[in-house]
Design an enzyme around this catalytic site. Structure first.
Site, PDB file in Angstrom:
ATOM      1  N   LYS A 169       0.843  -1.202   0.000  1.00 21.53           N
ATOM      2  CA  LYS A 169       0.000   0.000   0.000  1.00 21.53           C
ATOM      3  C   LYS A 169       0.877   1.250   0.000  1.00 21.53           C
ATOM      4  CE  LYS A 169      -0.399  -0.041   5.044  1.00 21.53           C
ATOM      5  NZ  LYS A 169      -1.298  -0.015   6.210  1.00 21.53           N
ATOM      6  N   ARG A 221     -10.665   0.011  14.984  1.00 22.14           N
ATOM      7  CA  ARG A 221     -10.737   0.622  13.666  1.00 22.14           C
ATOM      8  C   ARG A 221     -11.802  -0.156  12.906  1.00 22.14           C
ATOM      9  NH1 ARG A 221      -4.904   1.413  10.865  1.00 22.14           N
ATOM     10  NH2 ARG A 221      -5.210  -0.797  10.424  1.00 22.14           N
ATOM     11  N   TYR A 228      14.408  31.873   3.804  1.00 25.66           N
ATOM     12  CA  TYR A 228      13.227  32.608   4.264  1.00 25.66           C
ATOM     13  C   TYR A 228      13.298  32.922   5.758  1.00 25.66           C
ATOM     14  CZ  TYR A 228      10.863  31.480  -0.139  1.00 25.66           C
ATOM     15  OH  TYR A 228      10.508  31.378  -1.462  1.00 25.66           O
ATOM     16  N   MET A 236      10.263  25.174  -0.501  1.00 26.05           N
ATOM     17  CA  MET A 236       9.404  24.176  -1.133  1.00 26.05           C
ATOM     18  C   MET A 236      10.199  23.242  -2.047  1.00 26.05           C
ATOM     19  SD  MET A 236       6.063  24.610  -3.600  1.00 26.05           S
ATOM     20  CE  MET A 236       5.000  25.317  -2.335  1.00 26.05           C
TER      21      MET A 236
END
Length: 373
Positions: free
Chosen positions: A37, A135, A266, A313
């Site tokens: 997964k 769950r 930044y 980023m």
């Protein structure tokens, strides 16, 4: 020759070793269901699935229907179990593609039955039992036995398997896992007392495969250990020899000398204390290199150097003042080995207060995966 400025190296020989190690410590009568997964925990589901199936895995498991369809589209024909919820629209595609679904309510079973009947097909399902994860799953009680009886009577459904999931198997205290397994086996006994014997029974996740051989039953579900990472520092790591499969690497894109008191990135949160050599790297939080790692390290020329300033980023900066001959195009290892030095996923996790699972899954889809055979 490197064709990308950033890439994740996936060592398929490491995954081959890991699946063989899993097979070695698993009951030889038990099947191995490789959990792929989340794009095989960030490693690439198609390539990982193929190498697992070639080296001892019997079937695959994913979390969502789209993940299962990706494997079918890649020509993978083995049984695939979807752990999670699927909508009615998705059920149609699952039944059409012979993908096994998890059932934890009569309503879901009825939906599968209706669609399978319409298609003239039989659909295999696995029953999920909630023994303490709270769950998905039927509670292990009498009313659930009656519901599973009804599900077995549905003409177009084959109840192939039944499973539970351990919440605390990677802990040194095994009390909760022992309790969960006892609940599960008692429920299996109750089903058998009512004439319900489901062929495939599975409970063992990665931690239980290592620490709880009594829970292997006739199928196990390795996840994180496929990728060479341990579920926690508390399992018996000496029982299985794992090799980490993923390394994350980038190229130096720019190098410059800057004077003392130069602010970097930044927010101007970092300022050089002396004349320094700063290198730029093409990796940032959009690639999975989170801003929270701004005080971390990377490897270049086999040595550690610090990340300086806030991670952007798409880029970040490192201080290479202590390293000679740093040039554009030099390889930087974000995690993995460089010579005798290494930065492990676990080291990252400790800095961030998170787990190795999350960090490999964080490496974003825009980072190319390069497979080493």
């Amino acid at each position: 020759m490197v064709s990308h400025p950033i890439w994740a190296e996936i060592d398929l020989s490491a995954i081959k070793n890991n699946i063989k190690e899993i097979r070695r410590i698993t009951n030889p009568k038990s099947q191995v269901m490789a959990v792929v997964k989340a794009n095989a925990y960030g490693h690439g589901s198609v390539e990982v699935s193929k190498i697992c199936l070639e080296n001892g895995a019997d079937r695959l498991a994913v979390a969502r229907s789209t993940e299962a369809l990706e494997l079918r589209d890649a020509g993978i024909t083995c049984p695939i179990l979807v752990f999670g919820y699927v909508t009615e629209e998705e059920i149609l595609k699952m039944v059409e593609n012979d993908i096994t679904l998890t059932v934890y309510s009569l309503e879901i079973a009825n939906s599968i039955q209706k669609i399978a009947e319409k298609l003239g097909k039989h659909s295999k399902i696995h029953i999920k039992v909630d023994t303490g994860m709270s769950r998905l799953g039927f509670l292990p009680e009498k009313s659930s036995v009656e519901t599973i009886k009804k599900i077995r009577e549905l003409e177009n459904i084959e109840v192939e398997g039944i499973y539970t999931h351990f919440a605390d198997a990677d802990n040194s205290d095994k009390t909760y896992t022992t309790m969960q397994f006892s609940k599960f086996t008692s429920f299996l006994h109750d089903l058998e007392e009512n004439g319900i014997d489901i062929p495939i029974k599975h409970a063992s996740n990665s931690a239980a495969i290592i620490d709880h051989p009594e829970t292997h039953l006739n199928m196990v579900r390795p996840g994180i250990i496929l990728y060479g990472l341990y579920p926690s520092e508390l399992v018996h790591k000496e029982r299985i020899n794992l090799q980490p499969a993923m390394s994350l690497k980038v190229l130096v894109t720019h190098v410059k000398d800057v004077p003392e008191n130069t602010k970097i990135s930044y927010g101007c949160t970092f300022e050089t204390k002396k004349q320094s050599k700063i290198a730029s790297l093409p990796i940032g939080y959009a690639d999975g290199f989170t801003r929270m790692l701004r005080n971390g390290n990377v490897l270049i020329h086999g040595l550690r150097v610090p990340v300086v300033g806030r991670i952007c980023m798409d880029q970040c900066m490192i201080d290479v003042t202590s390293i000679e001959n740093v040039n554009v195009g030099d390889v930087v290892t974000v995690f993995g080995k460089d010579g005798t030095e290494k930065i492990s996923i676990e080291e990252f996790g400790n800095k961030l207060g998170t787990i190795n699972y999350e960090l490999v899954c964080m490496v974003s889809a825009r980072v190319p995966r390069i497979y080493l055979h």
